[in-house]
Design a protein around this motif. Structure first.
Motif, short mmCIF file in Angstrom:
data_model
loop_
_atom_site.label_atom_id
_atom_site.label_comp_id
_atom_site.label_asym_id
_atom_site.label_seq_id
_atom_site.Cartn_x
_atom_site.Cartn_y
_atom_site.Cartn_z
N GLU A 37 3.66 -1.83 5.53
CA GLU A 37 5.09 -1.94 5.84
C GLU A 37 5.95 -1.52 4.66
OE1 GLU A 37 5.60 -5.96 7.07
OE2 GLU A 37 4.85 -5.62 9.10
N ASN A 38 5.57 -1.90 3.45
CA ASN A 38 6.38 -1.59 2.28
C ASN A 38 6.28 -0.13 1.87
OD1 ASN A 38 7.78 -4.07 0.96
ND2 ASN A 38 5.78 -4.84 1.60
N LEU A 39 5.16 0.50 2.18
CA LEU A 39 4.97 1.89 1.80
C LEU A 39 5.24 2.86 2.95
CD1 LEU A 39 1.74 1.51 -0.37
CD2 LEU A 39 4.06 1.92 -1.19
N GLY A 40 5.48 2.32 4.14
CA GLY A 40 5.72 3.18 5.29
C GLY A 40 4.50 3.97 5.70
N LEU A 41 3.33 3.33 5.63
CA LEU A 41 2.08 4.00 5.94
C LEU A 41 1.38 3.30 7.11
CD1 LEU A 41 0.75 4.32 2.29
CD2 LEU A 41 1.68 6.19 3.68
N ALA A 42 0.45 4.02 7.73
CA ALA A 42 -0.37 3.42 8.79
C ALA A 42 -1.34 2.43 8.17
CB ALA A 42 -1.13 4.51 9.55
N LYS A 43 -1.57 1.31 8.86
CA LYS A 43 -2.49 0.31 8.33
C LYS A 43 -3.90 0.88 8.16
CE LYS A 43 -1.59 -3.03 11.30
NZ LYS A 43 -1.64 -4.38 11.93
N SER A 44 -4.29 1.76 9.05
CA SER A 44 -5.63 2.35 8.95
C SER A 44 -5.79 3.15 7.66
CB SER A 44 -5.91 3.24 10.16
OG SER A 44 -4.96 4.30 10.24
N SER A 45 -4.71 3.87 7.27
CA SER A 45 -4.75 4.66 6.04
C SER A 45 -4.83 3.75 4.82
CB SER A 45 -3.50 5.55 5.94
OG SER A 45 -3.47 6.24 4.71
N VAL A 46 -4.02 2.70 4.80
CA VAL A 46 -4.03 1.76 3.68
C VAL A 46 -5.40 1.10 3.56
CG1 VAL A 46 -3.08 -0.43 2.83
CG2 VAL A 46 -1.55 1.32 3.78
N HIS A 47 -5.97 0.72 4.71
CA HIS A 47 -7.26 0.04 4.69
C HIS A 47 -8.35 0.95 4.13
CE1 HIS A 47 -11.02 -1.68 6.42
NE2 HIS A 47 -10.43 -2.80 6.03
N LYS A 48 -8.33 2.23 4.46
CA LYS A 48 -9.34 3.17 3.95
C LYS A 48 -9.24 3.29 2.43
CE LYS A 48 -9.71 5.99 8.14
NZ LYS A 48 -9.40 7.32 8.74
N HIS A 49 -8.02 3.38 1.94
CA HIS A 49 -7.83 3.47 0.49
C HIS A 49 -8.34 2.20 -0.19
CE1 HIS A 49 -5.71 7.26 -0.07
NE2 HIS A 49 -4.94 6.98 0.97
N ARG A 51 -10.58 0.03 0.89
CA ARG A 51 -12.03 -0.07 0.96
C ARG A 51 -12.69 0.81 -0.10
NH1 ARG A 51 -14.24 -4.13 1.71
NH2 ARG A 51 -15.92 -2.83 0.92
N THR A 52 -12.14 2.00 -0.30
CA THR A 52 -12.67 2.90 -1.33
C THR A 52 -12.51 2.28 -2.71
OG1 THR A 52 -12.13 4.83 0.02
CG2 THR A 52 -12.51 5.21 -2.33
N MET A 53 -11.34 1.68 -2.97
CA MET A 53 -11.10 1.04 -4.26
C MET A 53 -12.05 -0.13 -4.49
SD MET A 53 -6.94 1.13 -4.28
CE MET A 53 -6.81 0.06 -5.71
N VAL A 54 -12.28 -0.93 -3.44
CA VAL A 54 -13.20 -2.06 -3.56
C VAL A 54 -14.61 -1.57 -3.86
CG1 VAL A 54 -14.36 -3.91 -2.28
CG2 VAL A 54 -11.87 -3.65 -2.14
N ASP A 55 -15.03 -0.52 -3.16
CA ASP A 55 -16.38 0.02 -3.36
C ASP A 55 -16.61 0.47 -4.79
OD1 ASP A 55 -16.97 -0.48 -0.73
OD2 ASP A 55 -16.71 1.58 -0.04
N HIS A 56 -15.55 0.93 -5.45
CA HIS A 56 -15.68 1.44 -6.82
C HIS A 56 -15.21 0.44 -7.87
CE1 HIS A 56 -16.88 5.59 -5.80
NE2 HIS A 56 -16.14 5.40 -4.72
N GLY A 57 -14.85 -0.76 -7.46
CA GLY A 57 -14.48 -1.80 -8.42
C GLY A 57 -13.04 -1.80 -8.87
N VAL A 68 -5.75 -5.91 -7.86
CA VAL A 68 -6.28 -4.89 -8.77
C VAL A 68 -7.60 -5.38 -9.35
CG1 VAL A 68 -5.90 -3.72 -10.98
CG2 VAL A 68 -4.02 -3.95 -9.34
N GLY A 69 -8.62 -4.53 -9.39
CA GLY A 69 -9.94 -4.91 -9.86
C GLY A 69 -10.13 -4.71 -11.35
N LEU A 70 -11.15 -5.34 -11.89
CA LEU A 70 -11.41 -5.29 -13.32
C LEU A 70 -11.90 -3.93 -13.81
CD1 LEU A 70 -13.01 -8.78 -13.98
CD2 LEU A 70 -10.82 -7.94 -14.82
N GLU A 71 -12.26 -3.04 -12.89
CA GLU A 71 -12.66 -1.70 -13.35
C GLU A 71 -11.50 -1.01 -14.06
OE1 GLU A 71 -15.56 1.07 -14.06
OE2 GLU A 71 -15.77 -0.89 -13.09
N PHE A 72 -10.27 -1.37 -13.67
CA PHE A 72 -9.11 -0.83 -14.38
C PHE A 72 -9.09 -1.30 -15.82
CE2 PHE A 72 -7.19 -0.07 -10.13
CZ PHE A 72 -6.77 1.24 -10.32
N PHE A 73 -9.51 -2.55 -16.04
CA PHE A 73 -9.57 -3.09 -17.40
C PHE A 73 -10.55 -2.28 -18.25
CE2 PHE A 73 -11.62 -6.01 -20.44
CZ PHE A 73 -10.51 -6.35 -21.22
#
Length: 255
Positions: A37-49, A51-57, A68-73
């Motif tokens: 809602e805040n980014l004006g995007l489809a929920k399916s698109s946000v969810h895919k992004h 899931r990819t971020m979670v998979d990579h930490g 935000v995950g600790l991989e950024f740290f």
């Protein structure tokens, strides 16, 4: 493809990913619906992004909320360690803060902005951890102005063209010619002064760190305006600051 404010083509999916990261950081976590809602995007698109971020930490999901995950740290630690000035400046900054009782900072320039790369709080109650890693525009920051003063004029103008000279307080220098004149004075004096130009009630003094013919960053001392505004206090801090920058430059030379 999309274009950024400079008219340079960018990858739309990357822009979306970074927008999601910023939302997660600013909101201290968010759900898929809130982000969409805040980014004006489809929920399916946000969810895919996500899931990819979670998979990579780079993101973690807790109780239905993404953070935000600790991989950024890990990536951030690597990015900071690549600056040899960080290792060279840590002890001099700690010593400077202990000697003066004021906050002491290492500031570097990247892509035309200033970042607080390391800090020590002295006698201040301010938590330096909340400031380290934050960005400032160069023209409102004592360390930033010290860096600008030792960059070529054409590079200074490119930075101004990219980021402007917005006012943070009524004391901020917002005129290009006036800023260039101040940079001339900084080169003559050896240090820069920020008199409540970024934040009301805070004064700071910054000096450049140079090595191999280039400015590598700056050290700064910051504190309450009522203390730092005194001429004798400014002179004392400037002397101690310049000694600390000498120490850092020696450390860089013999690293």
């Amino acid at each position: 493809m999309e274009s950024n404010e400079s008219g340079v083509e960018t990858v739309g999916s990357d822009e979306t990913l970074f927008a999601i990261v910023e939302q997660l950081r600013e909101r201290d976590g968010a759900g898929v619906t809130e982000l969409a809602e805040n980014l004006g995007l489809a929920k399916s698109s946000v969810h895919k992004h996500l899931r990819t971020m979670v998979d990579h930490g780079y993101a973690v999901k807790r109780d239905g909320t993404y953070h935000v995950g600790l991989e950024f740290f890990r990536a951030g630690e690597y990015a900071r360690d690549r600056y040899d000035i960080y290792r060279a400046a840590k002890t001099p900054i700690d010593d400077l803060a202990a000697e003066t009782g004021e906050m002491a900072w290492l500031i570097v320039e990247e892509n035309g902005r200033a970042m607080y790369l390391y800090g020590s709080r002295g006698d201040s109650e301010v938590s330096v951890e909340t400031i380290v890693g934050t960005w400032r525009l160069l023209h409102v920051n004592s360390g930033g102005k010290a860096i600008l003063a030792h960059l070529p004029d054409d590079e200074v103008d490119r930075i101004i063209d990219a980021h402007g000279l917005p006012a943070h307080t009524e004391n901020t220098v917002t005129d290009r010619a006036e800023l260039h004149a101040e940079l001339d004075r900084i080169r003559e004096r050896g240090y820069a002064v920020n008199r409540s130009e970024d934040l009301h009630g805070i004064h700071a003094i910054g000096a450049p760190v140079r090595h191999d013919g280039a400015v590598r960053g700056a050290l700064a001392v910051a504190g309450a305006a009522r203390r730092l505004a005194r001429d004798d206090r400014e002179a004392d801090l400037a002397e101690r600051l310049l000694t600390a920058t000498d120490d850092v430059e020696v450390n860089l030379a013999y690293r």
